[in-house]
Enzyme design. Structure first.
Site, short mmCIF file in Angstrom:
data_model
loop_
_atom_site.label_atom_id
_atom_site.label_comp_id
_atom_site.label_asym_id
_atom_site.label_seq_id
_atom_site.Cartn_x
_atom_site.Cartn_y
_atom_site.Cartn_z
N LYS A 221 0.44 -1.46 0.43
CA LYS A 221 0.04 -0.24 0.28
C LYS A 221 0.67 1.31 -0.21
CE LYS A 221 -4.43 -1.79 1.57
NZ LYS A 221 -5.48 -2.25 2.60
N ARG A 255 -4.39 -9.51 4.50
CA ARG A 255 -4.34 -9.87 3.42
C ARG A 255 -2.86 -9.63 2.22
NH1 ARG A 255 -5.87 -6.61 -0.59
NH2 ARG A 255 -7.64 -7.28 -2.07
#
Ligand code: HH2
Length: 285
Positions: A221, A255
């Site tokens: 991210k 995740r």
């Protein structure tokens, strides 16, 4: 603690679960277009299972900042051939990453066990669909993907988000979804500044205190890219470091796009966490 997802019951005391990301999209922020063709997606799903993924999170709509919703019919056109094939693999526990109740319902019909809803029951029909027995991930997002990174604001991000998730947990329970089927997710990067993301990871226990498994998705991210000043294809080490911290602080499900490397990092973080738990247990003489 246990997480019940239809016929699967995960024991989360023994080790954290690995949720591998499978994006059947042309435009996801880190792997858009790579697995858009059904054959490529199926092969990648199998590869993630070979690497040790406990769940595959299959999505057909990017939720990157600035993205627009993908109509349910188009999501389903992308998902159906991939879910149908992967559902035949006995190792696969399939999660569908969608905010659409229609898509979730169809995916459950094909054998998916989990609905990963980044809007936490934003679609008014979603609770009824999930109440049929699936596992459910309720994720926090401030705003929508189209506007969430414009000016995210909180009084106290971890406390505000914990309160909001507690409210969604209540809504889900009142809709007939058993608590043991629900996991909670702070939604790293969804309507959060760099500081908000760091605070959430630093104070994750405020979420684990809600009594449900906490899912954390940091993989590749942009907060990692900002800290390291690196593009999306060079964020593995940063992602592993953040994941290890999350697991040490109590994350039960992680995740990730990089299952093999994450499995190794998680194993070390979980072993250290277990040693801390043992050290705090009362000693018998
Ligand atoms: N992050 C993304 C998508 N779905 N679901 C949950 N529960 N938690 C997350 O942190 C999360 C999520 C974004 O990652 P990715 O799927 O790789 O990107 P894109 O949304 O661009 O497809």
């Amino acid at each position: 603690m246990r997480w019940r997802c239809r016929d699967r019951v995960f024991d989360l005391e023994s080790r954290p679960l690995l949720m591998g990301v499978l994006n059947i999209t042309p435009d996801s922020f880190s792997d858009g277009g790579r697995f858009f063709a059904p054959d490529a997606a199926i092969a990648h799903g199998r590869r993630l299972l070979d690497q040790g993924a406990d769940l595959l999170d299959v999505g057909a709509e990017s939720t990157r900042p600035g993205s627009e919703p993908v109509p349910a019919a188009e999501q389903w056109r992308r998902l159906e051939p991939v879910l149908a094939e992967l559902a035949r693999d006995p190792r696969a526990c399939l999660s569908v990453d969608t905010a659409s109740a229609e898509v979730a319902e169809r995916a459950l019909g094909l054998g998916a066990q989990v609905v990963n809803d980044v809007t936490a029951l934003g679609d008014p029909r979603m609770a009824a669909v999930a109440a049929a027995g699936a596992g459910l991930v309720l994720m926090h997002m401030q705003g929508t993907p189209a506007d969430m990174q414009r000016a995210p604001r909180y009084e106290d991000a971890p406390a505000d988000i914990a309160r909001w998730l507690q409210g969604r947990l209540e809504v889900a329970r009142q809709a007939g979804i058993a608590g043991e089927r629900i996991a909670l997710d702070p939604g790293i990067g969804f309507g959060k500044t760099l500081e908000h993301n760091l605070e959430l990871l630093a104070r994750l226990e405020i979420l684990t205190a809600l009594g449900r498994p906490v899912l954390v998705g940091v993989s590749r991210k942009s907060f990692i890219g900002r800290l390291l000043d690196l593009p999306v294809d060079q964020r593995l080490e940063g992602s592993l470091a953040a994941t290890a911290v999350a697991v040490f602080s109590g994350a039960a499900i992680v995740r990730t796009h990089d299952v093999e490397a994450t499995r190794r990092a998680v194993r070390i973080a979980a072993a250290i966490r277990a040693a801390r738990t043992r050290a705090h247990e009362p000693r018998h003489s």
